[in-house]
Write a protein that holds these residues in place. Structure first.
Motif, PDB file in Angstrom:
ATOM      1  N   ALA A 236      45.286  27.571  51.570  1.00 46.66           N
ATOM      2  CA  ALA A 236      45.702  26.195  51.873  1.00 46.66           C
ATOM      3  C   ALA A 236      46.694  26.192  53.028  1.00 46.66           C
ATOM      4  CB  ALA A 236      46.326  25.541  50.643  1.00 46.66           C
ATOM      5  N   GLU A 237      47.571  27.193  53.059  1.00 44.66           N
ATOM      6  CA  GLU A 237      48.536  27.260  54.163  1.00 44.66           C
ATOM      7  C   GLU A 237      47.833  27.630  55.465  1.00 44.66           C
ATOM      8  OE1 GLU A 237      51.567  26.089  54.036  1.00 44.66           O
ATOM      9  OE2 GLU A 237      51.178  25.648  51.933  1.00 44.66           O
ATOM     10  N   MET A 238      46.802  28.476  55.370  1.00 45.39           N
ATOM     11  CA  MET A 238      46.037  28.788  56.584  1.00 45.39           C
ATOM     12  C   MET A 238      45.293  27.546  57.067  1.00 45.39           C
ATOM     13  SD  MET A 238      44.743  32.622  56.187  1.00 45.39           S
ATOM     14  CE  MET A 238      44.429  32.639  57.901  1.00 45.39           C
ATOM     15  N   ALA A 239      44.808  26.752  56.112  1.00 48.66           N
ATOM     16  CA  ALA A 239      44.144  25.500  56.492  1.00 48.66           C
ATOM     17  C   ALA A 239      45.139  24.560  57.164  1.00 48.66           C
ATOM     18  CB  ALA A 239      43.538  24.836  55.264  1.00 48.66           C
TER      19      ALA A 239
ATOM     20  N   PRO B 260      44.085  42.629  55.506  1.00 47.12           N
ATOM     21  CA  PRO B 260      44.306  43.041  56.904  1.00 47.12           C
ATOM     22  C   PRO B 260      43.935  41.976  57.928  1.00 47.12           C
ATOM     23  CG  PRO B 260      42.562  44.359  55.861  1.00 47.12           C
ATOM     24  CD  PRO B 260      43.219  43.577  54.787  1.00 47.12           C
ATOM     25  N   MET B 261      42.884  41.203  57.648  1.00 45.95           N
ATOM     26  CA  MET B 261      42.494  40.138  58.590  1.00 45.95           C
ATOM     27  C   MET B 261      43.597  39.094  58.727  1.00 45.95           C
ATOM     28  SD  MET B 261      38.504  39.267  57.841  1.00 45.95           S
ATOM     29  CE  MET B 261      38.009  38.313  59.250  1.00 45.95           C
ATOM     30  N   VAL B 262      44.152  38.693  57.578  1.00 42.59           N
ATOM     31  CA  VAL B 262      45.182  37.642  57.613  1.00 42.59           C
ATOM     32  C   VAL B 262      46.447  38.167  58.274  1.00 42.59           C
ATOM     33  CG1 VAL B 262      46.622  36.133  56.204  1.00 42.59           C
ATOM     34  CG2 VAL B 262      44.249  36.481  55.593  1.00 42.59           C
TER      35      VAL B 262
ATOM     36  N   GLU C  32      50.145  38.015  62.852  1.00 37.00           N
ATOM     37  CA  GLU C  32      50.876  38.719  63.896  1.00 37.00           C
ATOM     38  C   GLU C  32      50.589  38.098  65.264  1.00 37.00           C
ATOM     39  OE1 GLU C  32      50.283  42.926  63.648  1.00 37.00           O
ATOM     40  OE2 GLU C  32      51.333  43.240  65.553  1.00 37.00           O
ATOM     41  N   GLY C  33      49.307  37.885  65.529  1.00 30.69           N
ATOM     42  CA  GLY C  33      48.935  37.288  66.814  1.00 30.69           C
ATOM     43  C   GLY C  33      49.453  35.867  66.950  1.00 30.69           C
ATOM     44  N   PHE C  34      49.423  35.145  65.819  1.00 40.09           N
ATOM     45  CA  PHE C  34      49.824  33.742  65.856  1.00 40.09           C
ATOM     46  C   PHE C  34      51.322  33.601  66.111  1.00 40.09           C
ATOM     47  CE2 PHE C  34      51.104  29.808  63.657  1.00 40.09           C
ATOM     48  CZ  PHE C  34      50.335  28.906  64.375  1.00 40.09           C
ATOM     49  N   LEU C  35      52.112  34.368  65.334  1.00 44.23           N
ATOM     50  CA  LEU C  35      53.569  34.221  65.430  1.00 44.23           C
ATOM     51  C   LEU C  35      54.128  34.809  66.723  1.00 44.23           C
ATOM     52  CD1 LEU C  35      54.765  34.929  61.796  1.00 44.23           C
ATOM     53  CD2 LEU C  35      55.077  32.822  63.066  1.00 44.23           C
TER      54      LEU C  35
ATOM     55  N   ARG D 258      55.361  32.027  56.660  1.00 40.49           N
ATOM     56  CA  ARG D 258      56.241  32.653  55.661  1.00 40.49           C
ATOM     57  C   ARG D 258      55.582  32.646  54.286  1.00 40.49           C
ATOM     58  NH1 ARG D 258      62.025  29.928  55.330  1.00 40.49           N
ATOM     59  NH2 ARG D 258      62.400  31.258  53.535  1.00 40.49           N
ATOM     60  N   ILE D 259      54.995  31.519  53.939  1.00 39.99           N
ATOM     61  CA  ILE D 259      54.363  31.401  52.614  1.00 39.99           C
ATOM     62  C   ILE D 259      53.187  32.366  52.515  1.00 39.99           C
ATOM     63  CG2 ILE D 259      53.138  29.843  51.056  1.00 39.99           C
ATOM     64  CD1 ILE D 259      54.774  27.542  52.275  1.00 39.99           C
ATOM     65  N   ILE D 260      52.384  32.441  53.571  1.00 36.04           N
ATOM     66  CA  ILE D 260      51.208  33.323  53.517  1.00 36.04           C
ATOM     67  C   ILE D 260      51.663  34.771  53.366  1.00 36.04           C
ATOM     68  CG2 ILE D 260      49.174  34.123  54.788  1.00 36.04           C
ATOM     69  CD1 ILE D 260      49.237  31.353  56.216  1.00 36.04           C
ATOM     70  N   GLN D 261      52.702  35.144  54.116  1.00 38.45           N
ATOM     71  CA  GLN D 261      53.179  36.529  54.006  1.00 38.45           C
ATOM     72  C   GLN D 261      53.638  36.833  52.583  1.00 38.45           C
ATOM     73  OE1 GLN D 261      55.780  36.253  57.315  1.00 38.45           O
ATOM     74  NE2 GLN D 261      54.423  37.431  58.647  1.00 38.45           N
ATOM     75  N   GLN D 262      54.349  35.885  51.981  1.00 41.82           N
ATOM     76  CA  GLN D 262      54.783  36.118  50.594  1.00 41.82           C
ATOM     77  C   GLN D 262      53.589  36.215  49.654  1.00 41.82           C
ATOM     78  OE1 GLN D 262      57.945  33.294  49.392  1.00 41.82           O
ATOM     79  NE2 GLN D 262      58.310  33.056  51.572  1.00 41.82           N
ATOM     80  N   ALA D 263      52.575  35.381  49.900  1.00 47.67           N
ATOM     81  CA  ALA D 263      51.385  35.418  49.031  1.00 47.67           C
ATOM     82  C   ALA D 263      50.688  36.763  49.145  1.00 47.67           C
ATOM     83  CB  ALA D 263      50.436  34.287  49.401  1.00 47.67           C
ATOM     84  N   LEU D 264      50.607  37.299  50.359  1.00 44.54           N
ATOM     85  CA  LEU D 264      49.943  38.593  50.544  1.00 44.54           C
ATOM     86  C   LEU D 264      50.770  39.716  49.922  1.00 44.54           C
ATOM     87  CD1 LEU D 264      48.651  38.419  54.229  1.00 44.54           C
ATOM     88  CD2 LEU D 264      47.445  37.827  52.154  1.00 44.54           C
ATOM     89  N   ASP D 265      52.095  39.649  50.107  1.00 42.44           N
ATOM     90  CA  ASP D 265      52.960  40.704  49.574  1.00 42.44           C
ATOM     91  C   ASP D 265      52.926  40.756  48.048  1.00 42.44           C
ATOM     92  OD1 ASP D 265      53.632  41.289  52.135  1.00 42.44           O
ATOM     93  OD2 ASP D 265      55.554  40.223  52.118  1.00 42.44           O
ATOM     94  N   ASN D 266      52.876  39.582  47.438  1.00 43.61           N
ATOM     95  CA  ASN D 266      53.012  39.525  45.970  1.00 43.61           C
ATOM     96  C   ASN D 266      51.701  39.180  45.265  1.00 43.61           C
ATOM     97  OD1 ASN D 266      55.779  39.819  46.520  1.00 43.61           O
ATOM     98  ND2 ASN D 266      56.002  37.594  46.736  1.00 43.61           N
TER      99      ASN D 266
END
Lengths: 194, 418
Positions: free
Chosen positions: B112-115, B179-181, B186-189, B280-288
């Motif tokens: 949803a955050e990527m959307a 890895p894709m996300v 990385e490219g986006f930020l 930030r939210i996506i990174q937390q979702a991937l980490d946890n």
């Protein structure tokens, strides 16, 4: 023993949240029902009381429902459980309100108002929230419910000369011949001729 | 006697002119019709006309099973279909009284955050294009395509994804997802966002075209039903993800950006900061990201996976009681869930479920009569509510500002014509 009897002697606490209780206290009989489903509270009031109730909910300093989230209607044709409960009501107007107070006792509240079939009408809420403008036009367009006092009540999604109300249950999903009667050959030429 | 030439000019100057913008005009982002009354170049009155799409989504919903309607929700908002899928299934799940397992919730949050990023990118690109900045449009669309690659790897579709199901997801994300996300973020930020901001944020033309244009104060915005970045741009700190967390949003740490002036520039700044918060939210979702299933363990609710429907049973392998469906059983199961009288049948009742979609509050009000079909589907679409504030926002502005204000509201024609 007296310790055990004490809870029984105390009056049963009203489980309804503060705004619901306040509306019932203040308006009495015009409040037809209060319901809870999946944690959401609904107050059902008569069409005569709907405007005072909405005004009270918006202006009372204890809860301040300053945002009209949504306004829509439900056609209860064939939904016996609802129409029998509210005196043969055909439509239900549904208001979703939200309080923006940080410590509101109930942030969201639904207010409903049953309407009968013959010339359904309700007072307009545009004086309370300007957000009601298009929402009321949409309900009028889709259900044929007239809002008294609306500054510019006309169809919003359908053409002005459309003769029916599409979200009524007696209006078929496939329409009533709009496609069949559409004049594709108005110019005297079909696409094939071209 | 003929009137003197000067008097005639005065009469002409006092007349107003009606200019029609749309229904088919690039700046209206779909089919809208703005009837703008002009005094010279100044807007005296603006009257919007809707209804050119005639979608009938709400009427369609009454004749479709709960799962069938998911594909219709895709079509309401072509910028972030996934958010619409998500909002709708959350409402049905609330009606049913079920909650998706944590892994499913986290995947939903990440997607949803990527959307939201994809939606804001398209908004930014087209908004900048409306005002005349073409390069930002190309940069933004490039990022959207990268998001589409990820969503294609997950669901098989790029635009109309229909990735969620009542009670979970169509399938779990592939192994390549994380890895894709991470690569995308990385490219986006590091590249895309600084480049776009570098093009616009301190650009003299951009500032002149957006600052002080289309101002709406907090009180009027709340009264007029504005939500999302448009409301936050006016200084109201309200975000449903924080105020009424759903789908594990309470587990995530993020800030709510707010504006001060409520003008077009503030709405731009708010959205740019939201992009960072989404990352930030996506990174937390991937980490946890928790392990486990993505769907509720109820075979009467969940459609079987495609492999259980289309794949022939492998008789060389021992019988697997966890995934008992080889081909015909899976097919029967699929039919049982989708056939009238056999599938999901929520109890009688009604719910309203609000989510923070990229453009504001997207709410679904569902009424169930106990059958497999919703009795009433109501969509509280953010564009419809935001857009009704346009006439008062553009009054007194120049005609070219109408396009800038219109773009800052991010009009979605599919949401206007329900």
């Amino acid at each position: 023993m007296p310790e055990e009897q004490a809870p029984e002697a105390a009056p049963a606490e009203d489980p309804r949240p503060l705004p619901v209780r306040k509306v019932v206290e203040r308006f009495g009989d015009p409040v037809l029902a209060t319901d809870e489903h999946r944690g959401e509270w609904t107050v059902v009031v008569t069409s005569e009381a709907i405007h005072p109730v909405l005004r009270f909910l918006k202006t009372d300093p204890a809860f301040q429902y300053i945002r009209l989230v949504d306004l829509t209607a439900v056609d209860c044709l064939g939904l016996e459980s609802i129409s029998a409960r509210f005196g043969g009501a055909r439509f239900l107007l549904v208001y979703h309100l939200m309080s923006h107070m940080p410590d509101s006792p109930l942030p969201r509240l639904r207010v409903k108002c049953p309407l009968t079939d013959a010339e359904p009408s309700a007072p307009s809420a545009t004086g309370l929230w300007s957000a009601a403008d298009w929402l009321e036009r949409e309900v009028y367009d889709m259900f044929g419910i007239v809002f008294d006092g609306h500054p510019d009540l006309r169809r919003i999604l359908m053409p002005d000369d459309f003769g029916a109300f599409p979200l009524r249950k007696d209006y078929p999903v496939q329409g009533v011949g709009e496609r069949a009667s559409f004049d594709f050959e108005r110019s005297g030429q079909t696409h094939r001729d071209e | 006697m003929r009137a003197p030439a000067r008097a005639k000019t005065d009469v002409v100057a006092s007349e107003t002119m009606v200019l029609n913008i749309g229904p088919q005009h690039p700046a209206t982002h779909g089919t809208l019709h703005l009837e703008v009354e002009l005094d010279g170049e100044q807007v005296v009155r603006c009257t919007p006309h809707l209804g050119y799409l005639h979608t009938g989504f709400e009427k369609l919903g009454e004749s479709m099973l709960y799962n069938q309607f998911i594909v219709v929700t895709d079509r309401m908002n072509y910028l972030s279909p996934l958010s619409n899928n998500f909002a709708y299934v959350l409402a049905v799940e609330k009606l049913l009284g079920v909650e998706v397992p944590k892994r499913g919730q986290y995947i939903r949050v990440a997607l949803a955050e990527m959307a939201r990023i994809a939606d804001h990118m398209v908004w930014l690109g087209t908004h900048a294009l409306d005002i005349g900045a073409f390069t930002a449009f190309l940069y933004a669309f490039q990022q959207r395509e990268k998001f589409y690659d990820i969503i294609e790897a997950c669901s098989g579709a790029r635009l109309t994804v229909s990735y969620t199901r009542v009670g979970g997801m169509a399938q779990d994300v592939p192994d390549t997802f994380v890895p894709m996300v991470r690569g995308f973020l990385e490219g986006f930020l590091n590249e895309a966002l600084p480049e776009i901001e570098g093009l616009l944020s301190k650009n003299r033309i951009w500032i002149d075209r957006t600052k002080g244009i289309g101002v709406i104060d907090a009180q009027t915005a709340l009264d007029g039903g504005l939500t999302g970045p448009c409301l936050r741009g006016s200084g109201v700190e309200f975000d449903i993800r924080k105020a009424e967390p759903y789908s594990s949003y309470e587990d995530f740490d993020f800030d709510i950006p707010v504006g001060v002036r409520g003008d077009t520039y503030d709405r731009y700044l708010v959205r740019m900061e939201e992009l960072r918060q989404s990352c930030r939210i996506i990174q937390q979702a991937l980490d946890n990201m928790p392990d486990g299933p993505v769907n509720v363990p109820d075979h009467k609710m969940i459609l079987p996976g495609k492999e259980h429907v289309y794949k022939a049973p492998d008789h060389t392998q021992p019988y697997d009681p966890v995934h008992p469906y080889g081909s015909i059983e899976g097919l029967i199961h699929h039919f049982k869930v989708t056939m009238r009288g056999h599938g999901v049948e929520p109890p009688e009742g009604e719910v309203y479920c609000a989510t923070e979609s990229p453009n504001g509050e997207l709410g679904f009000y569902l009424v169930s009569d106990g059958s497999g079909y919703p009795y009433r589907v109501r969509v509280r679409a953010p564009s419809f509510m935001n857009y009704q504030n346009l006439p008062r926002m553009v009054q007194g502005l120049m005609v070219s500002d109408v396009v800038a204000v219109l773009g800052s509201l991010n009009v979605i024609a599919g949401e206007l014509d329900r």
